[in-house]
Write a protein that holds these residues in place. Structure first.
Motif, PDB file in Angstrom:
ATOM      1  N   MET A 199       0.860  -1.177   0.000  1.00 27.32           N
ATOM      2  CA  MET A 199       0.000   0.000   0.000  1.00 27.32           C
ATOM      3  C   MET A 199       0.900   1.232   0.000  1.00 27.32           C
ATOM      4  N   PRO A 200       0.688   2.188  -0.918  1.00 28.71           N
ATOM      5  CA  PRO A 200      -0.307   2.131  -1.991  1.00 28.71           C
ATOM      6  C   PRO A 200      -0.002   0.997  -2.966  1.00 28.71           C
ATOM      7  N   GLU A 201      -1.034   0.509  -3.621  1.00 31.02           N
ATOM      8  CA  GLU A 201      -0.893  -0.627  -4.528  1.00 31.02           C
ATOM      9  C   GLU A 201       0.071  -0.305  -5.661  1.00 31.02           C
ATOM     10  N   ARG A 202       0.848  -1.316  -6.056  1.00 31.04           N
ATOM     11  CA  ARG A 202       1.858  -1.095  -7.075  1.00 31.04           C
ATOM     12  C   ARG A 202       2.170  -2.402  -7.795  1.00 31.04           C
ATOM     13  N   LEU A 203       2.717  -2.255  -8.972  1.00 29.17           N
ATOM     14  CA  LEU A 203       3.252  -3.377  -9.724  1.00 29.17           C
ATOM     15  C   LEU A 203       4.771  -3.259  -9.717  1.00 29.17           C
ATOM     16  N   THR A 204       5.455  -4.261 -10.224  1.00 27.19           N
ATOM     17  CA  THR A 204       6.908  -4.209 -10.266  1.00 27.19           C
ATOM     18  C   THR A 204       7.415  -4.633 -11.634  1.00 27.19           C
ATOM     19  N   ARG A 205       8.456  -3.965 -12.074  1.00 29.44           N
ATOM     20  CA  ARG A 205       9.087  -4.320 -13.355  1.00 29.44           C
ATOM     21  C   ARG A 205      10.172  -5.380 -13.185  1.00 29.44           C
ATOM     22  N   GLY A 206      10.464  -5.734 -11.947  1.00 29.38           N
ATOM     23  CA  GLY A 206      11.513  -6.733 -11.753  1.00 29.38           C
ATOM     24  C   GLY A 206      11.523  -7.297 -10.355  1.00 29.38           C
ATOM     25  N   THR A 207      11.902  -8.562 -10.232  1.00 34.80           N
ATOM     26  CA  THR A 207      12.135  -9.187  -8.939  1.00 34.80           C
ATOM     27  C   THR A 207      13.560  -9.733  -8.940  1.00 34.80           C
ATOM     28  N   SER A 208      14.062 -10.029  -7.778  1.00 34.72           N
ATOM     29  CA  SER A 208      15.458 -10.412  -7.649  1.00 34.72           C
ATOM     30  C   SER A 208      15.661 -11.918  -7.769  1.00 34.72           C
ATOM     31  N   ALA A 209      16.854 -12.281  -8.216  1.00 32.39           N
ATOM     32  CA  ALA A 209      17.279 -13.673  -8.090  1.00 32.39           C
ATOM     33  C   ALA A 209      17.518 -13.948  -6.612  1.00 32.39           C
ATOM     34  N   THR A 210      17.134 -15.120  -6.143  1.00 32.40           N
ATOM     35  CA  THR A 210      17.409 -15.506  -4.764  1.00 32.40           C
ATOM     36  C   THR A 210      18.538 -16.523  -4.761  1.00 32.40           C
ATOM     37  N   ASN A 211      19.571 -16.230  -3.989  1.00 32.06           N
ATOM     38  CA  ASN A 211      20.766 -17.062  -3.962  1.00 32.06           C
ATOM     39  C   ASN A 211      21.123 -17.387  -2.518  1.00 32.06           C
ATOM     40  N   THR A 212      21.720 -18.533  -2.318  1.00 33.00           N
ATOM     41  CA  THR A 212      22.162 -18.950  -0.992  1.00 33.00           C
ATOM     42  C   THR A 212      23.678 -18.930  -0.924  1.00 33.00           C
ATOM     43  N   VAL A 213      24.192 -18.320   0.126  1.00 32.78           N
ATOM     44  CA  VAL A 213      25.636 -18.272   0.368  1.00 32.78           C
ATOM     45  C   VAL A 213      25.934 -19.162   1.569  1.00 32.78           C
ATOM     46  N   ILE A 214      26.842 -20.117   1.398  1.00 36.00           N
ATOM     47  CA  ILE A 214      27.189 -21.052   2.470  1.00 36.00           C
ATOM     48  C   ILE A 214      28.696 -20.990   2.704  1.00 36.00           C
ATOM     49  N   VAL A 215      29.074 -20.663   3.914  1.00 36.47           N
ATOM     50  CA  VAL A 215      30.496 -20.632   4.286  1.00 36.47           C
ATOM     51  C   VAL A 215      30.695 -21.602   5.444  1.00 36.47           C
ATOM     52  N   THR A 216      31.590 -22.561   5.268  1.00 35.61           N
ATOM     53  CA  THR A 216      31.908 -23.525   6.334  1.00 35.61           C
ATOM     54  C   THR A 216      33.271 -23.197   6.908  1.00 35.61           C
ATOM     55  N   ILE A 217      33.365 -23.239   8.238  1.00 36.22           N
ATOM     56  CA  ILE A 217      34.619 -22.937   8.943  1.00 36.22           C
ATOM     57  C   ILE A 217      34.996 -24.148   9.784  1.00 36.22           C
ATOM     58  N   ALA A 309      42.504 -21.906  10.857  1.00 39.45           N
ATOM     59  CA  ALA A 309      41.111 -22.125  10.456  1.00 39.45           C
ATOM     60  C   ALA A 309      41.029 -22.390   8.956  1.00 39.45           C
ATOM     61  N   GLN A 310      40.130 -23.290   8.581  1.00 38.85           N
ATOM     62  CA  GLN A 310      39.913 -23.591   7.164  1.00 38.85           C
ATOM     63  C   GLN A 310      38.525 -23.094   6.768  1.00 38.85           C
ATOM     64  N   VAL A 311      38.498 -22.256   5.719  1.00 40.20           N
ATOM     65  CA  VAL A 311      37.256 -21.612   5.309  1.00 40.20           C
ATOM     66  C   VAL A 311      36.944 -21.980   3.858  1.00 40.20           C
ATOM     67  N   ALA A 312      35.718 -22.426   3.610  1.00 37.71           N
ATOM     68  CA  ALA A 312      35.285 -22.743   2.252  1.00 37.71           C
ATOM     69  C   ALA A 312      33.941 -22.065   2.010  1.00 37.71           C
ATOM     70  N   ALA A 313      33.723 -21.596   0.766  1.00 43.78           N
ATOM     71  CA  ALA A 313      32.493 -20.857   0.455  1.00 43.78           C
ATOM     72  C   ALA A 313      31.832 -21.409  -0.799  1.00 43.78           C
ATOM     73  N   GLU A 314      30.494 -21.371  -0.792  1.00 47.00           N
ATOM     74  CA  GLU A 314      29.704 -21.744  -1.960  1.00 47.00           C
ATOM     75  C   GLU A 314      28.612 -20.683  -2.149  1.00 47.00           C
ATOM     76  N   VAL A 315      28.437 -20.216  -3.392  1.00 49.85           N
ATOM     77  CA  VAL A 315      27.354 -19.286  -3.727  1.00 49.85           C
ATOM     78  C   VAL A 315      26.448 -20.024  -4.705  1.00 49.85           C
ATOM     79  N   ARG A 316      25.226 -20.290  -4.267  1.00 50.76           N
ATOM     80  CA  ARG A 316      24.317 -21.152  -5.021  1.00 50.76           C
ATOM     81  C   ARG A 316      23.121 -20.334  -5.525  1.00 50.76           C
ATOM     82  N   MET A 317      22.908 -20.331  -6.852  1.00 59.04           N
ATOM     83  CA  MET A 317      21.743 -19.632  -7.398  1.00 59.04           C
ATOM     84  C   MET A 317      20.515 -20.517  -7.273  1.00 59.04           C
TER      85      MET A 317
END
Length: 408
Positions: A199-217, A309-317
């Motif tokens: 509110m106020p009511e609206r439309l959208t021209r775009g939505t976002s990609a949702t991604n997951t970020v995983i970091v293991t330590i 420390a050992q750190v690894a990362a993954e970015v998943r779409m």
């Protein structure tokens, strides 16, 4: 001067008379549906459907199949992929019009079982008009209710083929239903997505990609009191990573990133933690933003702050972004013109931070219009979620008008 003023008044009067007006019969029918919409919202909210809730999905699937059958639809239950809980409910109608249309919504919510007992369905008055409260009522049970009560406003001549698809895993990226939505969208004149609006009511021209970020330590466990220096504290390293990556979020309207979950394999007070996982939420509008984030994150993590420390990362779409094409923008302008017949402006947001199944539909190369559900507030928060009931007649009118114009 008097003649000039008279001419101006005559012009204004002519313009006012020529201004488009709502279809009186359709508006009357949409208004007549409003009390039933409130009853449907109550029924939908009182079936708890947190993503992955097998009992809730089965009950909701049964409810929707019965409701869509009662409205003349032929029902198909489609199994999602990847072990996702709950059938996708697909209903179809054959008509005598020219256009094939797909209406999409989702039955799952972010609320797990027990939320309804804490926040039951209720009605309340406000300065903006009557409100209906309940878990998931805005996102996206309001969208389902809009679809269910738009259907009685249609006749077979309003479409060649009408399909409704309601999935069960939208809140977790539609990993089990995204490809199915893309397939259902192929060959459609348009896809109408019934995510909520504000509110106020609206439309959208775009939505976002949702991604997951995983970091293991990975660290090294040790006695927290007797020999902490012999350990490698994975939790301390996790804290450093959180603090040193806060600026990877670029703010409203841009790339969004936030750490949202911390997991430990063994959380014991007197042991130096040796295994911690950080999970973050990343929203991007295109692949360039995704690639830039990944490069920046990996650069930040090259050298751990805690020695050893050992750190690894993954970015998943998870879910692709939606960006309105010229054809989609034409649908937006059509919707705005429909609202103008009420003397109301329908606003347009360039891009929302949320991700929706419009992204999967758009992969089919067809026009998509987003945010046709009910206006509401409180989705994905701990605040009470509600929808504005005053808007119901015009939301039904908007959906039915678009279907008629696209399908005839």
């Amino acid at each position: 001067m008097k003649s000039l003023l008279a001419a101006a008044c005559a012009l204004l009067a002519t313009t006012a008379l020529a201004a488009p007006k709502p279809d009186a019969a359709l508006l009357k029918a949409a208004t007549a549906q409003a009390p039933a919409v409130t009853a449907t919202l109550k029924s939908l909210v009182e079936i708890e459907t947190g993503t992955g809730d097998a009992e809730g999905m089965a009950a909701m699937g049964q409810y929707l199949a019965a409701a869509l059958t009662a409205r003349g639809g032929t029902i198909e239950r489609v199994k999602p992929t990847g072990g996702v809980v709950g059938d996708i409910i697909v209903a179809r109608w054959k008509g005598t019009g020219k256009g094939k249309l797909l209406l999409i919504s989702h039955m799952d919510t972010v609320y797990q079982r027990g939320a309804l007992a804490r926040a039951p369905f209720r009605l309340a008055d406000s300065a903006a008009g009557p409100l209906a409260y309940g878990p998931g009522i805005s996102d996206d049970k309001g969208g389902i209710a809009t679809i269910l009560h738009t259907l009685p406003l249609l006749t077979p001549r309003d479409y060649a083929e009408l399909t409704v698809a309601i999935n069960t895993d939208e809140e977790r990226g539609s990993q089990g239903s995204g490809t199915i939505i893309t397939e259902l969208s192929k060959g459609m004149a348009a896809v109408l997505s019934f995510e909520p609006t504000g509110m106020p009511e609206r439309l959208t021209r775009g939505t976002s990609a949702t991604n997951t970020v995983i970091v293991t330590i990975k660290g090294k466990a040790s006695h927290a009191g007797g020999a902490p220096e012999a350990g490698i504290n994975a939790l301390v390293e996790a804290g450093h990573i959180i603090a040193s990556t806060k600026d990877l979020d670029r703010g409203q309207g841009n790339r969004r990133f936030n750490w949202t979950v911390v997991e430990q394999q063994r959380g014991v007070r007197n042991i130096i933690p040796d295994d911690v996982t950080l999970i973050g939420d990343l929203r991007t509008s295109n692949m360039a933003q995704y690639d830039e984030f990944k490069a920046e994150l990996l650069d930040r993590l090259k050298t751990p702050s805690v020695p050893g420390a050992q750190v690894a990362a993954e970015v998943r779409m998870n879910r692709p972004p939606f960006t309105a094409t010229a054809a989609s923008n034409a649908l937006i302008e059509e919707a705005r013109a429909i609202y103008a017949t009420f003397g109301k402006e329908l606003a347009v947001t360039e891009r929302g931070g949320g991700g929706t199944d419009a992204g999967y539909a758009a992969l089919a190369g067809v026009p998509v219009i987003e945010s046709l559900g009910l206006p509401g507030y409180g989705a994905h928060t701990t605040q009470a979620e509600y929808v504005f009931l005053e808007a119901v007649p015009r939301r039904l009118y908007l959906a039915a008008s678009l279907i008629r114009r696209l399908g005839r």
